[in-house]
Every structure is written in C-alpha cells, then in structure tokens.
Scaffold this motif. Structure first.
Motif, short mmCIF file in Angstrom:
data_model
loop_
_atom_site.label_atom_id
_atom_site.label_comp_id
_atom_site.label_asym_id
_atom_site.label_seq_id
_atom_site.Cartn_x
_atom_site.Cartn_y
_atom_site.Cartn_z
N GLY A 104 0.82 -1.21 0.00
CA GLY A 104 0.00 0.00 0.00
C GLY A 104 0.85 1.25 0.00
O GLY A 104 1.79 1.38 0.79
N VAL A 105 0.52 2.18 -0.91
CA VAL A 105 1.23 3.46 -1.01
C VAL A 105 0.17 4.56 -0.96
O VAL A 105 -0.65 4.69 -1.88
CB VAL A 105 2.04 3.57 -2.32
N HIS A 106 0.16 5.33 0.11
CA HIS A 106 -0.88 6.35 0.27
C HIS A 106 -0.83 7.33 -0.89
O HIS A 106 0.24 7.87 -1.22
CB HIS A 106 -0.70 7.09 1.59
N PRO A 107 -1.98 7.61 -1.54
CA PRO A 107 -1.97 8.49 -2.71
C PRO A 107 -1.59 9.93 -2.40
O PRO A 107 -1.20 10.68 -3.30
CB PRO A 107 -3.41 8.40 -3.23
N GLY A 108 -1.70 10.34 -1.14
CA GLY A 108 -1.37 11.71 -0.77
C GLY A 108 0.10 11.96 -0.52
O GLY A 108 0.51 13.11 -0.29
N LEU A 109 0.94 10.91 -0.56
CA LEU A 109 2.37 11.11 -0.36
C LEU A 109 2.96 11.91 -1.52
O LEU A 109 2.46 11.88 -2.65
CB LEU A 109 3.09 9.76 -0.27
N ALA A 110 4.04 12.61 -1.22
CA ALA A 110 4.76 13.31 -2.29
C ALA A 110 5.40 12.29 -3.23
O ALA A 110 5.63 11.14 -2.85
CB ALA A 110 5.84 14.21 -1.67
N ALA A 111 5.68 12.73 -4.46
CA ALA A 111 6.25 11.82 -5.46
C ALA A 111 7.53 11.17 -4.95
O ALA A 111 7.75 9.97 -5.17
CB ALA A 111 6.51 12.58 -6.76
N ARG A 112 8.36 11.94 -4.27
CA ARG A 112 9.62 11.38 -3.76
C ARG A 112 9.35 10.30 -2.71
O ARG A 112 10.02 9.26 -2.69
CB ARG A 112 10.48 12.48 -3.17
N GLU A 113 8.36 10.53 -1.83
CA GLU A 113 8.03 9.54 -0.80
C GLU A 113 7.50 8.26 -1.44
O GLU A 113 7.83 7.15 -1.01
CB GLU A 113 6.99 10.12 0.15
N LYS A 114 6.68 8.40 -2.46
CA LYS A 114 6.17 7.22 -3.17
C LYS A 114 7.31 6.44 -3.82
O LYS A 114 7.37 5.21 -3.75
CB LYS A 114 5.15 7.63 -4.22
N ALA A 115 8.21 7.19 -4.44
CA ALA A 115 9.34 6.54 -5.12
C ALA A 115 10.19 5.73 -4.15
O ALA A 115 10.66 4.63 -4.48
CB ALA A 115 10.19 7.58 -5.85
N VAL A 116 10.37 6.27 -2.93
CA VAL A 116 11.17 5.56 -1.92
C VAL A 116 10.52 4.23 -1.57
O VAL A 116 11.18 3.18 -1.51
CB VAL A 116 11.35 6.44 -0.66
N LEU A 117 9.20 4.24 -1.34
CA LEU A 117 8.52 3.01 -0.96
C LEU A 117 8.50 2.00 -2.10
O LEU A 117 8.76 0.81 -1.88
CB LEU A 117 7.08 3.32 -0.53
N VAL A 118 8.19 2.47 -3.31
CA VAL A 118 8.11 1.56 -4.45
C VAL A 118 9.47 0.94 -4.73
O VAL A 118 9.58 -0.26 -5.03
CB VAL A 118 7.57 2.31 -5.69
N ASN A 510 0.30 12.33 9.78
CA ASN A 510 0.37 11.42 8.63
C ASN A 510 -1.04 10.94 8.28
O ASN A 510 -2.01 11.33 8.95
CB ASN A 510 1.33 10.26 8.93
N PRO A 511 -1.19 10.15 7.22
CA PRO A 511 -2.54 9.73 6.81
C PRO A 511 -3.32 8.96 7.87
O PRO A 511 -4.55 8.88 7.78
CB PRO A 511 -2.27 8.85 5.59
N MET A 512 -2.65 8.38 8.86
CA MET A 512 -3.35 7.65 9.91
C MET A 512 -3.73 8.53 11.09
O MET A 512 -4.24 8.06 12.09
CB MET A 512 -2.48 6.49 10.40
N GLY A 513 -3.44 9.83 11.00
CA GLY A 513 -3.79 10.76 12.05
C GLY A 513 -2.75 10.90 13.14
O GLY A 513 -2.95 11.63 14.11
N LYS A 514 -1.61 10.21 13.02
CA LYS A 514 -0.55 10.34 14.02
C LYS A 514 0.27 11.60 13.75
O LYS A 514 0.56 11.93 12.59
CB LYS A 514 0.37 9.12 13.97
N VAL A 515 0.67 12.27 14.81
CA VAL A 515 1.50 13.45 14.67
C VAL A 515 2.87 13.05 14.14
O VAL A 515 3.49 12.10 14.62
CB VAL A 515 1.65 14.17 16.03
#
Length: 561
Positions: A104-118, A510-515
């Motif tokens: 799972g890759v949250h769609p709201g992440l920045a492009a760089r953050e997505k690239a790191v996970l992928v 973050n997307p889960m509501g954690k600070v």
C-alpha cells in the motif's frame, strides 16, 4: 520475489502454528466462501457503486486473471495507490487471490516519498489512478504502471478471462509489505502473510462481536494494511458490508455514517475531536456506530466530551503494524479504565520484560512484548510479522527471544489491563535525567486551551537534549508559552517543563492521524523563534529551566508545586 525460505523457515516457525479455528486460512478463500452463503447481499459500498458478494467475487477473480496476464506470479509485489473506494479493496483482494504481495502506497504522499517506498519494495507493478500516474516514474517497475479511471470502468478495465485452476496461495507465504507509519525516520516494510491478515479480524468477529455480521465504515486510508484488516477483511469475515469513505471532513463523515447505518468504525483521536467540535454533527448521526479509537494516546477529556456530546462512549486499544494491528482492546466485557488500553485479545498475550529480557512482576514497568496465546481456540495461531524487508538486524532485535519486541514501555495491572507509557526511542535524556514525553503530554492536555500536543527532545550541545513541545491550540482560544509553562510547573519538576513551545493551529499528521514528530521538530530547528508559517509561533517558555542548566543541581526546587 521475497526470500520466503529464509524468513519463513527461520523466523515464523511454521510447524508450530495452529490453523485458524473458524473459516478459511487465506484471504483468497474467504470471499468465495461468503459469496456462496450470501450472494445478493452488499459486500462493498462506496460513493460510486455497490457490489454484492457474488459481484465482488467475480470481479476479484477477473482482476486476478488480469494480474496473471501482466506476468504477475506468486511473491511478486503489487503497489496499490488509490483513494478509498471499492477498487482499492478489489486490488488488495486480487493480490491475495494470485498470491502476490500487496504494497500500500498512500496516494497523498509526495512523489519522492512514493518513489522511496516503491523502490524499497522492489515493486513489479503499480496500480494507481489516472491523476497519479506521474508520481511513479521509477524505472525498476517490471510490469509497469496501470492507471484506473475511478469515474469510468474502474479496476474492471484491468480484468482478464477468469482462470479456473489457479494454485491456491500458501497461507504462510509473504502476502503484504506494510510500511510503518513513518512518524519519525524512514518507514520500514513489515512482512505479513494471509494467515496473519485474517487472524485479528477473525478474533474480533468471533470473540468480541459474537460472530455477528456488521456494517463496517472505513475512512482511514485503505492503502494501510491495518486498515484493510479492520475494514474490509473484518466485514468479510463476519459476512457484513464494508462502506468505503473518502476523506474525514466531520460533517460529511457523519452524514455517511448515518445514511449507510455504519455500526463499527476505526478512527483516530484527531477525527473524534473534529466530530465533537463540529456544530452540525448531532447525536442522531452517530447513534448507531461504535467507534474504535487507536493510533495514539487518547485524552480522558476527549472521551468525556464525546460522551457528553453524543451520549455514548468509544473504545480504545493498542496495536502496531508488526502484530499486525490490534493487540489489546476494550469491549463491553472489558470496560474502560483510565490510562489503560484494554486487555490482550484472545490470540496473543502481553509480557513485560526488563532490560535483561526477563519478565517482570505485575505492575512493574518495562518493555511491552507480544507472544502467542497458549490457551483457548486461538492458541498458537499467532507469530506476528515475518520480519522487516531486507533489514535483518532490525528483524533480529524485534523478534529476539521468540517475542515481538514493540519498543514501547508500559505495564500490566493485576486485572490484565495494559498501560502504555512511552516509546523507548522517544524518551528524552536531558543531562542524564530521563523524561517521559507521555507524562508531560498528559499534563499539557489537561489545559483547556490545548487540543493536542507532542513533546520532543531537541538536540542540545551541553545536555544532549532539551524539552520542547508542539501545541495544537483549541479553535477560538488563545494561549501563550508562559501560560503553558506555568501550567506544567504546577504538576511537574522544573526540568520536565518544555523550554520552547510551538503554538500551531494544526499539528502535522500522517494519513493515519498520528503526529509527525520529525515535522514538529523541524519548527524548532529551522525557526528558533518568532513566526513560523501560517498560524505557527515558537516561543521560549519563561520560567522553564534554561537550556544548558543542570536539572539535577537543586532537587528540592524540582518538586511539583
């Protein structure tokens, strides 16, 4: 493919695992079983469409065949990055059907953050939406990027001719890479299998819901494995209906809960706060829903405000990505106890250990570890994660001694309630004196003008760390750093009082509501004083122990006032 032999053979201990006592042992088989029992009942609902169990089973089979056509084999990684919708769940279930690994890759992440996970997951395929395809310019994706038009045919466009004789997936083979929420540092990929994805949902349904089918609402991101478990998997295990909700604006969320007769929903303290504060959300909106609130500490004041506003309570619990998800919960049989997070679920046991790794006495603080339950129908069904993806040292530490080491500190009382104190990595070492952020945060949350807060250690040249705090100010209120420092000094030793305070309209989450702790700390690192962006202000807290002083120099002066 993931190195299944090394991780499964040496970490999980396959021969010791018991099969699940109710229903199938794979997510892949779960849907077919329910489709036979209730073919015409709604299984999945979103704002665009409704899918019955028979329709969902057919669509998942067709999408799984579409994955086959793209060359996906068992163990290959499929990254899914879409907003909450039926299509996101179908993509997840399609991964389970072919034995692929869901990432799972949250769609709201920045492009760089997505690239790191992928890149870290070594994804073979990305399934996303038309609008997000540009975020995935990673050349290592073997099968490419598939775009789904949510307003058109959706994921059905990926469907292929149904394959009738697919080999059933191994319930203990890697099935998901669940990246930790990343409140600090770089997220780690946690490896889970289909057996363990089903397990907590099965325990909740059969042990804590009495086996009853329910209408389960999901507004937290379905690209998070824990949310898939506590949303669609939970609903499907019980033969209920999952309602996929986009966004968490409180008015719109309350409308969906009421319109779809949602009975159960997992959420975060931030969303509960917004529901309480929203003038248009009424008791009627939430009359039929039981909220389960997790992720971070939930202030007692928020619980009281929710009860006063809506005439009912919510439940809390403790969980983590590595478990996966829920470890303890409150229920009607396990009522709320102030400062606690319920009791252990039926498939696990909580053991508190000291620095030497040995279990400590009841009521004694130590590290929270999780082991398999040894009694009841769920005995020996659990072993937790296989490990961290390509992080053998982290895996060895987390699974040392046959336990899952959480890195959190706390204790279990005589009645079995878990009390969580802190993450060990977040304890502040100020000049040799250890300070619990949770202790300071509890005091700050007692102030009427504080909606939420986070307490951190900021690097300090002499003391190692100084105490700073990010404060989310309650809407329509005003408060100063001096006010908050004085408030803390009434209950805390002076060296625990934050020396700098950032006052913000909204803490970064973050997307889960954690600070996001690193983002809060950046306020102090980049802007030592004065205005810091819209609605943020960093200020010294007059009267707090100055940076560089010795907190142990005058013990008598540090007594609570």
């Amino acid at each position: 493919m993931l190195d299944a032999d090394r991780r499964l053979g040496s970490v999980v201990g396959l021969s010791e695992l018991s099969p699940l006592p109710y229903g199938p042992n794979t997510v892949a088989a779960l849907l077919a079983a329910q489709a036979g029992r209730r073919p015409h009942q709604d299984a999945l609902v979103d704002r665009r469409r409704r899918l019955t169990y028979r329709q969902l089973d057919t669509l998942v089979a067709e999408v799984a065949s579409g994955f086959d056509g793209l060359g996906i084999e068992p163990g290959d990684r499929i990254a899914v990055s879409m907003p909450n919708s039926c299509d996101t769940v179908v993509a997840f279930l399609g991964c389970m059907r072919v034995g692929a690994v869901f990432v799972g890759v949250h769609p709201g992440l920045a492009a760089r953050e997505k690239a790191v996970l992928v890149a870290d997951a070594r994804a073979d395929l990305v399934v996303t939406t038309d609008a997000l395809t540009g975020s995935f310019g990673v050349p290592s994706i073997r099968a490419g990027v598939v775009a789904v038009d949510l307003d058109g045919d959706g994921i059905a466009a990926l469907a292929g001719p149904t394959r009738q004789h697919r080999q059933p997936p191994d319930p203990l083979a890697p099935a998901a890479l669940a990246y930790t929420s990343g409140t600090t540092g770089t997220p780690k990929g946690v490896i889970h299998d289909q057996h363990h994805i089903l397990l907590p949902a099965g325990v909740i349904v059969h042990d804590r819901m009495g086996g009853r089918a329910e209408r389960v609402g999901v507004h937290l991101p379905l690209t998070t494995l824990n949310v898939e478990i506590l949303g669609p998997v939970l609903a499907l295990v019980g033969g209920g209906t999952c309602i996929c909700i986009e966004g968490h604006e409180p008015g719109a969320l309350a409308d969906v809960i009421a319109r779809e007769h949602v009975e159960h929903m997992s959420t975060s303290p931030a969303v509960v706060h917004d529901l309480v504060e929203h003038p248009d959300v009424t008791r009627a909106h939430l009359a039929g829903v039981r909220l389960g609130v997790g992720g971070v500490a939930c202030p007692e004041r928020l619980r009281a405000a929710y009860r006063e506003r809506f005439g009912r309570d919510f439940t809390t619990g403790y969980g983590l990505t590595e478990a996966p998800t829920s470890v303890t919960q409150e229920t009607e049989r396990v009522p709320h106890r102030s400062g606690a997070s319920g009791t252990a679920m039926a498939h696990v046991a909580i053991e508190i250990v000291g620095d030497d790794g040995d279990a400590v006495a009841v009521g004694t603080p130590g590290e929270i570890t999780v082991v398999a339950s040894r009694t009841g129908p769920w005995a020996d069904c659990w072993r937790g994660m296989h490990g961290y993806h390509e992080r053998p040292d982290d895996t060895a530490r987390a699974l040392a001694g046959g336990r899952l080491h959480t890195g959190d500190t706390g204790w279990v009382d005589a009645d079995g309630y878990l009390h969580v104190a802190d993450r060990r990595s977040e304890v502040i070492n100020r000049g040799g004196s250890k300070i619990s952020p949770a202790e300071v945060e509890r005091v700050l949350r007692e102030h009427p003008d504080v909606a939420d807060c986070v307490v951190l250690g900021r690097p300090d040249a002499r003391l190692g760390e100084s105490v700073v705090a990010g404060i989310e100010v309650r809407a329509g209120r005003e408060v100063s750093a001096a006010d908050l420092a004085e408030h803390c000094a009434r209950s805390l030793a002076r060296y625990k009082v934050p020396g700098e305070i950032a006052l913000v309209a909204r803490l970064p989450r973050n997307p889960m509501g954690k600070v996001v702790r690193d983002a809060v700390l950046e306020l102090f690192a980049t802007h030592p004083d004065g205005q810091v962006g819209a609605g943020a202000f960093v200020d010294r807290a007059p009267g707090a122990t100055p940076t560089g002083s010795d907190p142990r120099s005058s013990p008598a002066a540090d007594e609570p006032k």
